[in-house]
Design an enzyme around this catalytic site. Structure first.
Site, mmCIF file in Angstrom:
data_model
loop_
_atom_site.group_PDB
_atom_site.id
_atom_site.type_symbol
_atom_site.label_atom_id
_atom_site.label_comp_id
_atom_site.label_asym_id
_atom_site.label_seq_id
_atom_site.Cartn_x
_atom_site.Cartn_y
_atom_site.Cartn_z
ATOM 1 N N LYS A 123 0.832 -1.197 0.000
ATOM 2 C CA LYS A 123 0.000 0.000 0.000
ATOM 3 C C LYS A 123 0.869 1.251 0.000
ATOM 4 O O LYS A 123 1.764 1.395 0.808
ATOM 5 C CB LYS A 123 -0.924 -0.015 1.222
ATOM 6 C CG LYS A 123 -1.893 -1.202 1.222
ATOM 7 C CD LYS A 123 -2.628 -1.334 2.533
ATOM 8 C CE LYS A 123 -1.721 -1.785 3.647
ATOM 9 N NZ LYS A 123 -2.478 -2.126 4.889
ATOM 10 N N THR A 173 -7.902 8.616 9.492
ATOM 11 C CA THR A 173 -7.236 7.474 8.868
ATOM 12 C C THR A 173 -7.042 6.291 9.810
ATOM 13 O O THR A 173 -6.366 5.325 9.464
ATOM 14 C CB THR A 173 -5.859 7.899 8.341
ATOM 15 O OG1 THR A 173 -5.075 8.421 9.427
ATOM 16 C CG2 THR A 173 -5.996 8.971 7.257
ATOM 17 N N GLY A 212 -7.350 2.946 11.302
ATOM 18 C CA GLY A 212 -7.904 1.669 10.866
ATOM 19 C C GLY A 212 -7.964 1.464 9.367
ATOM 20 O O GLY A 212 -8.662 0.566 8.894
ATOM 21 N N THR A 213 -7.214 2.259 8.601
ATOM 22 C CA THR A 213 -7.271 2.107 7.142
ATOM 23 C C THR A 213 -6.764 0.738 6.691
ATOM 24 O O THR A 213 -7.338 0.114 5.794
ATOM 25 C CB THR A 213 -6.458 3.214 6.443
ATOM 26 O OG1 THR A 213 -5.142 3.261 7.018
ATOM 27 C CG2 THR A 213 -7.123 4.563 6.597
ATOM 28 N N GLY A 214 -5.676 0.262 7.307
ATOM 29 C CA GLY A 214 -5.132 -1.036 6.908
ATOM 30 C C GLY A 214 -6.074 -2.180 7.228
ATOM 31 O O GLY A 214 -6.268 -3.088 6.417
ATOM 32 N N CYS A 215 -6.678 -2.131 8.410
ATOM 33 C CA CYS A 215 -7.658 -3.153 8.801
ATOM 34 C C CYS A 215 -8.826 -3.165 7.820
ATOM 35 O O CYS A 215 -9.300 -4.229 7.393
ATOM 36 C CB CYS A 215 -8.186 -2.871 10.205
ATOM 37 S SG CYS A 215 -6.932 -2.757 11.493
#
Length: 267
Positions: free
Chosen positions: A175, A206, A208-211
Site C-alpha cells: 500500500k 485514517t 484503521g485504514t489497513g484493517c
C-alpha cells in the site's frame, strides 16, 4: 439466498476504529456475515495505544474451533497477532480446517506509531502465516521490515514487493499511502506486477485504514471475486470511507465504514 461468511482473527480496538471492530463493520458493509476470534484486547483510542492484553493461546484455539466447526468462513482475514505462540495456533488451525481465501494484514505498528507486535512474532509471522495466505497487505513500513530494505519511491515499492513474493510465494499488495506514490498500491503475484491507482484524500480520519482495506479484500474474495477485482473494489470502498470522514476523537479519527449503507433503520 447464499450468505457469504468471513472470519477476522485480530485484536480488539476499544475505540472501534480499527481491529475486529473495523473488520466487522467492513464485512457488514459488503453484505458479508462476519465472525471474529480475538488475539488481544487493546486499550486505545484515536491518539494511541495505552495497553495490550494478549489472549491465551488455548483460548484463541477454542475460538477458532468454535467458528470453523459450526460456520466455516468463505474467507479469513488475519490482523494483529501479538506473539509467536498465537501465530502458531492460527497456522495450525488454518491447516486443520483447510481455510480458504486467507488475507494477512501484517500489523506491526499502529497509525499513532505504537509498536503492536514483538520481534519473535515477526519471525513467526513470516514463517508460519505469510506462506499460508492468498494475499498479504503490508503498508510501506511493514513492507520495509518484510523485505529488509528501505522504500523511498515507486521503484523501491516494486523491488520490495518482488522480494516479499519470492520469500512467501503469495500475492503481495504493498500500500502506497505512506507518502509514497500518492495512494497507488502495487500488487505482485505469479502473474507479475500491476498498479492500482488511487487518489490521496485530504483527511486526518485514517485510523484503521489497513484493517479496513484488508477486510474489504477478504469480503470480496468471500463473494467469489478474483484477486484483481477484489483489490480494485476494496480500494474504491476505502476511498469512500475516507472521504466521508467521521471527524471523531482528538487524534487520527476512524473511517466512515457505513458511508454507503441505506436502510430504513438509519435516519
Amino acid at each position: 439466498m447464499k450468505i457469504h461468511t468471513a472470519l477476522t482473527i485480530a485484536g480488539s480496538d476499544s475505540s472501534g476504529g480499527a481491529g475486529i471492530q473495523a473488520d466487522l463493520k467492513t464485512m457488514t458493509a459488503h453484505g458479508i456475515y462476519g465472525m471474529s476470534a480475538l488475539t488481544a484486547l487493546t486499550a486505545q483510542n484515536t491518539t494511541g495505544v495505552t495497553d495490550i492484553l494478549a489472549v491465551p493461546p488455548d483460548f484463541l484455539a477454542a475460538q477458532l474451533d468454535a467458528v470453523f466447526t459450526d460456520i466455516p468462513p468463505d474467507a479469513v482475514k488475519i490482523g494483529m497477532v501479538a506473539d509467536a505462540a498465537l501465530i502458531r495456533v492460527i497456522a495450525e488451525k488454518l491447516d486443520q480446517y483447510h481455510a480458504r481465501n486467507v488475507v494477512v494484514d501484517p500489523v506491526m505498528v499502529a497509525t499513532s506509531g505504537a509498536r503492536l507486535i514483538s520481534e519473535d512474532a515477526v519471525a513467526a509471522l513470516c514463517s508460519e502465516l505469510l506462506p499460508r495466505a492468498a494475499i498479504i497487505t503490508p503498508n510501506i513500513p511493514e513492507a520495509e521490515v518484510l523485505a529488509d530494505t528501505a522504500i523511498t519511491d515507486r521503484k523501491g515499492m516494486t523491488a520490495a514487493a518482488a522480494r516479499i513474493y519470492e520469500r512467501a510465494h503469495t500475492a503481495v499488495l504493498v500500500k502506497g499511502g505512506h507518502s509514497i506514490d500518492d495512494a497507488n498500491d502495487l500488487l505482485v503475484d505469479g502473474a507479475g506486477a500491476r498498479w492500482f491507482e488511487g487518489r490521496r484524500i485530504a483527511t486526518t480520519d485514517t485510523h484503521g485504514t489497513g484493517c479496513t482495506l484488508s477486510s474489504a479484500v477478504a469480503a470480496n474474495l468471500a463473494r467469489g471475486m478474483d484477486l484483481d477485482i477484489a483489490v480494485k473494489r476494496a480500494k474504491a470502498y476505502i476511498s469512500g470511507a475516507l472521504a466521508a470522514g467521521l471527524d471523531l476523537g482528538k487524534g487520527s479519527g476512524p473511517l466512515a465504514h457505513g458511508f454507503d449503507l441505506r436502510s430504513e433503520f438509519i435516519c
